[in-house]
Design a protein around this motif. Structure first.
Motif, mmCIF file in Angstrom:
data_model
loop_
_atom_site.group_PDB
_atom_site.id
_atom_site.type_symbol
_atom_site.label_atom_id
_atom_site.label_comp_id
_atom_site.label_asym_id
_atom_site.label_seq_id
_atom_site.Cartn_x
_atom_site.Cartn_y
_atom_site.Cartn_z
ATOM 1 N N THR A 6 -5.636 26.997 -15.347
ATOM 2 C CA THR A 6 -5.127 26.270 -13.968
ATOM 3 C C THR A 6 -3.611 26.522 -13.892
ATOM 4 N N THR A 7 -3.047 26.611 -12.641
ATOM 5 C CA THR A 7 -1.758 26.551 -12.462
ATOM 6 C C THR A 7 -1.005 25.187 -12.412
ATOM 7 N N ALA A 8 -1.950 24.505 -11.915
ATOM 8 C CA ALA A 8 -1.244 22.758 -11.835
ATOM 9 C C ALA A 8 -1.707 22.023 -13.119
ATOM 10 N N PRO A 9 -0.703 21.492 -13.771
ATOM 11 C CA PRO A 9 -1.264 20.966 -15.119
ATOM 12 C C PRO A 9 -2.107 19.670 -14.983
ATOM 13 N N GLY A 12 -0.417 16.718 -16.280
ATOM 14 C CA GLY A 12 0.510 16.162 -15.712
ATOM 15 C C GLY A 12 1.802 16.623 -16.370
ATOM 16 N N VAL A 13 1.447 17.217 -17.462
ATOM 17 C CA VAL A 13 2.817 17.809 -18.440
ATOM 18 C C VAL A 13 3.352 19.059 -17.911
ATOM 19 N N THR A 14 4.481 19.245 -17.831
ATOM 20 C CA THR A 14 5.220 20.490 -17.733
ATOM 21 C C THR A 14 6.000 20.981 -18.975
ATOM 22 N N ILE A 15 6.352 22.264 -19.065
ATOM 23 C CA ILE A 15 7.182 22.556 -20.304
ATOM 24 C C ILE A 15 8.193 23.782 -19.512
ATOM 25 N N SER A 16 9.160 23.523 -20.017
ATOM 26 C CA SER A 16 10.278 24.551 -19.448
ATOM 27 C C SER A 16 10.051 25.858 -20.065
ATOM 28 N N GLU A 17 10.907 26.742 -19.440
ATOM 29 C CA GLU A 17 10.739 28.242 -20.035
ATOM 30 C C GLU A 17 11.450 28.126 -21.205
ATOM 31 N N ALA A 18 12.198 27.473 -21.525
ATOM 32 C CA ALA A 18 13.087 27.532 -22.605
ATOM 33 C C ALA A 18 12.240 26.934 -23.866
ATOM 34 N N GLU A 67 -2.043 26.265 -20.193
ATOM 35 C CA GLU A 67 -1.370 27.423 -20.630
ATOM 36 C C GLU A 67 0.056 27.472 -19.807
ATOM 37 N N PHE A 68 0.969 27.807 -20.389
ATOM 38 C CA PHE A 68 2.399 28.038 -19.653
ATOM 39 C C PHE A 68 2.921 29.532 -20.354
#
Length: 122
Positions: A6-9, A12-18, A67-68
């Motif tokens: 899925t592209t939408a968490p 609800g948690v997102t993680i930065s590229e760093a 997945e991110f």
């Protein structure tokens, strides 16, 4: 049911590229590709609740997994248990690496207050 594409968490948690890149580097350093980053909220700390971030090889019933993208075309999985999802909705995990601070941070819009250490919230 978990949905790792899925592209939408879902949690609800997102993680930065760093942060995703740091997680990936840590997993490569350990030689493990079977682990995912688990984010949980547990009772404790000065303000009543504490964050827990750790690597876990398990996916439990009711876990939300997303997945991110990370460095070098890799991906990292972030897992949140069912009970922690409401506390972490719309939270963002970042990684800071500066002279003043190094480590993961969580920006949680649901936290009504936190203690001076930054590890505990209410």
């Amino acid at each position: 049911m978990t949905d790792t594409t899925t592209t939408a968490p879902a949690h609800g948690v997102t993680i930065s590229e760093a942060a995703a890149d740091k997680v990936h580097r840590l997993l490569v350093q350990e030689g493990r590709d079977d682990l995912r980053l688990r984010v949980a909220v547990q009772p404790g700390g000065c303000s009543g609740l504490i964050y827990q971030l750790y690597f876990d090889e398990r996916v439990l019933d009711g876990d939300a997994v997303v997945e991110f993208p990370a460095a070098d075309g890799a991906t990292v999985e972030v897992v949140v248990d069912r009970m922690s999802v409401p506390y972490l909705d719309d939270s963002k995990i970042d990684f800071e690496d500066s002279i003043e601070k190094q480590g993961f941070t969580i920006d949680n819009p649901n936290a009504q207050g936190s203690c001076a250490c930054g590890d505990s919230f209410s």
